[in-house]
Design a protein around this motif. Structure first.
Motif, PDB file in Angstrom:
ATOM      1  N   LYS A  44       0.862  -1.187   0.000  1.00 43.62           N
ATOM      2  CA  LYS A  44       0.000   0.000   0.000  1.00 43.62           C
ATOM      3  C   LYS A  44       0.898   1.237   0.000  1.00 43.62           C
ATOM      4  O   LYS A  44       1.987   1.227   0.584  1.00 43.62           O
ATOM      5  N   VAL A  45       0.441   2.294  -0.614  1.00 49.21           N
ATOM      6  CA  VAL A  45       1.240   3.516  -0.755  1.00 49.21           C
ATOM      7  C   VAL A  45       1.654   4.065   0.603  1.00 49.21           C
ATOM      8  O   VAL A  45       2.815   4.417   0.816  1.00 49.21           O
ATOM      9  N   PHE A  46       0.701   4.120   1.563  1.00 45.93           N
ATOM     10  CA  PHE A  46       1.031   4.705   2.864  1.00 45.93           C
ATOM     11  C   PHE A  46       2.047   3.850   3.627  1.00 45.93           C
ATOM     12  O   PHE A  46       2.895   4.373   4.352  1.00 45.93           O
ATOM     13  N   GLU A  47       1.984   2.529   3.438  1.00 39.93           N
ATOM     14  CA  GLU A  47       2.949   1.639   4.098  1.00 39.93           C
ATOM     15  C   GLU A  47       4.348   1.853   3.523  1.00 39.93           C
ATOM     16  O   GLU A  47       5.335   1.881   4.266  1.00 39.93           O
ATOM     17  N   LYS A  48       4.431   1.975   2.213  1.00 39.47           N
ATOM     18  CA  LYS A  48       5.711   2.195   1.539  1.00 39.47           C
ATOM     19  C   LYS A  48       6.355   3.496   2.044  1.00 39.47           C
ATOM     20  O   LYS A  48       7.541   3.521   2.402  1.00 39.47           O
ATOM     21  N   ILE A  49       5.565   4.577   2.077  1.00 43.52           N
ATOM     22  CA  ILE A  49       6.090   5.877   2.524  1.00 43.52           C
ATOM     23  C   ILE A  49       6.525   5.802   3.982  1.00 43.52           C
ATOM     24  O   ILE A  49       7.614   6.264   4.345  1.00 43.52           O
ATOM     25  N   TYR A  50       5.662   5.211   4.817  1.00 44.14           N
ATOM     26  CA  TYR A  50       5.957   5.137   6.250  1.00 44.14           C
ATOM     27  C   TYR A  50       7.254   4.372   6.515  1.00 44.14           C
ATOM     28  O   TYR A  50       8.118   4.815   7.279  1.00 44.14           O
ATOM     29  N   LEU A  51       7.424   3.218   5.848  1.00 44.67           N
ATOM     30  CA  LEU A  51       8.606   2.382   6.069  1.00 44.67           C
ATOM     31  C   LEU A  51       9.877   3.054   5.552  1.00 44.67           C
ATOM     32  O   LEU A  51      10.936   2.984   6.183  1.00 44.67           O
TER      33      LEU A  51
END
Length: 656
Positions: free
Chosen positions: A509-516
């Motif tokens: 998911k986009v938000f997971e990628k950014i967060y990590l």
């Protein structure tokens, strides 16, 4: 206190395009709507409403938000009042607890003035229907005018008792402060005395566009020659005569639907027309027409038909307003009634069909009307005829649209029997003088501006601010979407032993990628508002699988909601200028979300490395610094920067 479930129901039911459509004329623009800004004086639309996102953005003033924030900005509602307004509009039951005396005292001044006006309106209505004096004097007057009980109640008409301080005493008894009674003008305070401004008058509440009571008009019924026939509330923080039109609250939907607004002079003209069946009518409340009043109409329609009495005074007053209307780029027609008649009396004596036919047959274009009227004065006097022609050309010069100006010049030439060349020459002279005056004013303002400008240091683009803002935008628009992300990793070539970048694909998911990614590099947002917003969005996306920008915006405070709306509506600016019609097609972000995410994160990492290297360079200038250790760190960072630049180059160069 309004219950949480009621607030949620209001947000679920209210449609931002419907709410704003009551105040601004909206036109379809792709999947959105656009219109003139209600917060600034403009002739080109810069106001955008998104039904999909359920938000709005005004690019001229920078304001934005949802349906509730629009009402808070435009109508100066408090949050609870905006909710109550929407509940009423959508027939949602809402629990209201009566305000205690303490709560009334705690209300801010503007709100207190509104509360006082609302109380006064209710009080005057009760007087009209429930007191002997009100029924005998006030109600009988309205009945004589031909108003039905339904009409009287619809316009909240009332009566102020023929007593010195009946209203004031009742208001104080109900815990309304004398200070606010005085500021609204309902009570006049002189030394130790206090008395009612409107004593012995029938009352006409003046409403805002959303229905709030701003002030009052009162008509005296006695024969006191010293007293003014009509008396209006004085200017206050909530009531500005030049910015209000009587009847607009009841007329706004009909004006937008009919795409025309009838403009009359008095309260009873509006009410009588409305009762007859013509509801797209407003009044300037006995004051000279102002640009602010015209702009109120301009939000709903481009067409105004000015109606005036058959007497000479009414005709002259209407002529003065025509040029103002033309200056606002609106289309004007005028219609006069037979001598001795006014809109009130004529509507009272005719049926809806008869009135409609009369208006259609007698409404003239402004130039035909002005020419015929002024020519009556000029008769056979050539000097007066010349002045009349110049007067008409002067009105034409007020029209912003060049094509309309030319058509009106042709029409004037035909009616006045004078050559077009002479008229165009006269128009050019008028325009030349206006341009010269405008240039002089502009140069004066520019000199003053240049002094200020020279004093201001030139500001560079804050790249970190823009990149952090871009991350917030990506999270809002695509945070919950799943994408195939291509990560470039260094691998050793088995044959040559060289290191090269090879793609590794993984789904996330986009938000997971950014967060990590941000966590991995321990990157922090430098701007507090973006930092707070980032964690709020990430937290919401973690907890709500069905993330909705509409629901998210609804939960934010007004300032944060404005910032989010600005970010979400940034791309809609293209639609305002019809770029596609001019073959300029902005690239859609959705064509490569994964690429956009990688590019933004890599750009931020490169920027932060440059920032860190610059800090180390400053450290080496200090005498006590460990230059050798610092240079090693700089070398490592530059190596990382080179690797990231290679990755970024591949990301940017990737096919979309």
């Amino acid at each position: 206190m309004i219950s949480k479930s009621t607030i949620e129901q209001v947000f679920e039911t209210a449609r931002v395009e419907e709410v704003i459509g009551d105040f601004v004329q909206l036109k379809k623009s792709g999947s959105n709507f656009k219109g003139l800004s209600p917060f600034s004086d403009e002739r080109t639309p810069s106001f955008m409403v998104s039904p999909v996102k359920q938000i709005w953005k005004d690019f001229s003033s920078g304001k934005g938000g949802n349906a509730v924030t629009f009402l808070m900005e435009h109508e100066h509602f408090t949050y609870p009042e905006a909710i109550k307004y929407l509940a009423k509009k959508y027939n949602i039951e809402i629990e209201e607890t009566e305000q205690t005396n303490e709560q009334k005292e705690e209300a801010n001044e503007r709100e207190s003035l509104y509360l006082v006006n609302e109380f006064a309106s209710d009080y005057f209505q009760k007087n009209l229907f429930k007191t002997d004096q009100g029924q005998a004097i006030g109600l009988s007057y309205f009945k004589e005018r031909g108003f039905t009980n339904e009409t009287i109640k619809k316009f909240n008409l009332g009566y102020s008792l023929e007593e010195w301080q009946a209203f004031t005493d009742e208001a104080i008894k109900k815990a309304y402060q004398l200070d606010y009674l005085e500021k609204t003008g309902l009570t006049i305070v002189k030394e130790d005395r206090k008395f009612d401004r409107f004593k012995g008058r029938v009352m006409f509440p003046i409403h805002s566009m959303s229905g709030r009571v701003l002030g009052f008009g009162g008509r005296i019924l006695g024969n006191d020659k010293k007293a003014a026939k009509y008396l209006n509330s004085p200017e206050s923080e909530v009531y500005h005569k030049s910015k209000v039109l009587y009847g607009l609250y009841h007329a706004k939907q009909s004006i937008a639907k009919e795409d025309n607004c009838y403009l009359v002079e008095g309260y009873t003209d509006v009410i009588q027309f409305h009762q007859t069946g013509i509801k797209n009518v407003v009044a300037s409340s006995g004051t000279a027409l102002t640009p602010e009043q015209i702009r109120l109409i301009n939000r709903l329609t481009k067409n105004i038909t000015v109606l005036f009495d058959g007497d000479a005074a009414g005709i002259r007053a209407s002529i003065r307003g025509i040029d103002l209307i033309l200056e606002q780029g609106m289309n004007v027609k005028v219609c006069s009634f037979p001598e001795g008649e006014d809109p009130d009396s004529f509507a009272k004596q005719n049926t809806l069909e008869e009135l409609t036919i009369y208006l259609e047959e007698n409404a003239k274009d402004f130039i035909q009307f002005k020419a015929s009227l002024l020519m009556l004065d000029a008769k056979n006097d050539p000097i007066k005829k010349a002045e009349t022609i110049r007067d008409i050309v002067n009105s034409i010069s007020k029209i912003p649209d060049q094509i309309k100006r030319e058509i009106y010049i042709q029409e004037c030439s035909r009616i006045m029997d004078i050559s077009e060349n002479v008229l165009f020459s006269t128009l050019a002279q008028i325009n030349k003088k206006e341009v010269q005056d405008a240039n002089t004013k502009f140069k004066t303002e520019q000199k003053a501006f240049q002094v200020i400008k020279d004093e201001q240091p030139k500001q560079k683009v804050n790249l970190q601010y823009e990149l952090e803002r871009k991350i917030i935008e990506i999270l809002l628009l695509y945070g919950n979407e799943t994408e195939d992300f291509e990560d470039l990793v260094l691998k050793e070539d088995e044959k040559t032993g060289d290191l090269k970048l090879e793609p590794v694909i993984h789904k996330a998911k986009v938000f997971e990628k950014i967060y990590l990614d941000l966590q991995e590099d321990e990157m922090q947002f430098s701007h507090p508002k973006f930092k707070a917003l980032y964690y709020t969005i990430i937290d919401t996306l973690h907890q709500e699988p069905e993330f909705s920008t509409k629901d998210f915006v609804n939960k934010l405070d007004m300032e944060t909601a404005n910032e989010v709306t600005t970010i979400l509506m940034e791309d809609e600016r293209y639609a305002l200028h019809d770029w596609e019609r001019n073959h300029i097609i902005p690239k859609e972000k959705t064509e490569s979300i994964a690429q956009l995410v990688n590019q933004t994160i890599l750009s931020l990492r490169c920027f932060l490395i440059d920032k860190k290297v610059a800090e180390y360079q400053q450290d080496t200038l200090r005498e006590e610094s460990n230059s050798k250790g610092i240079l090693e760190d700089v070398k490592d960072y530059l190596g990382l920067k080179m690797l990231l630049s290679r990755k970024l180059g591949k990301v940017i160069g990737a096919k979309v």
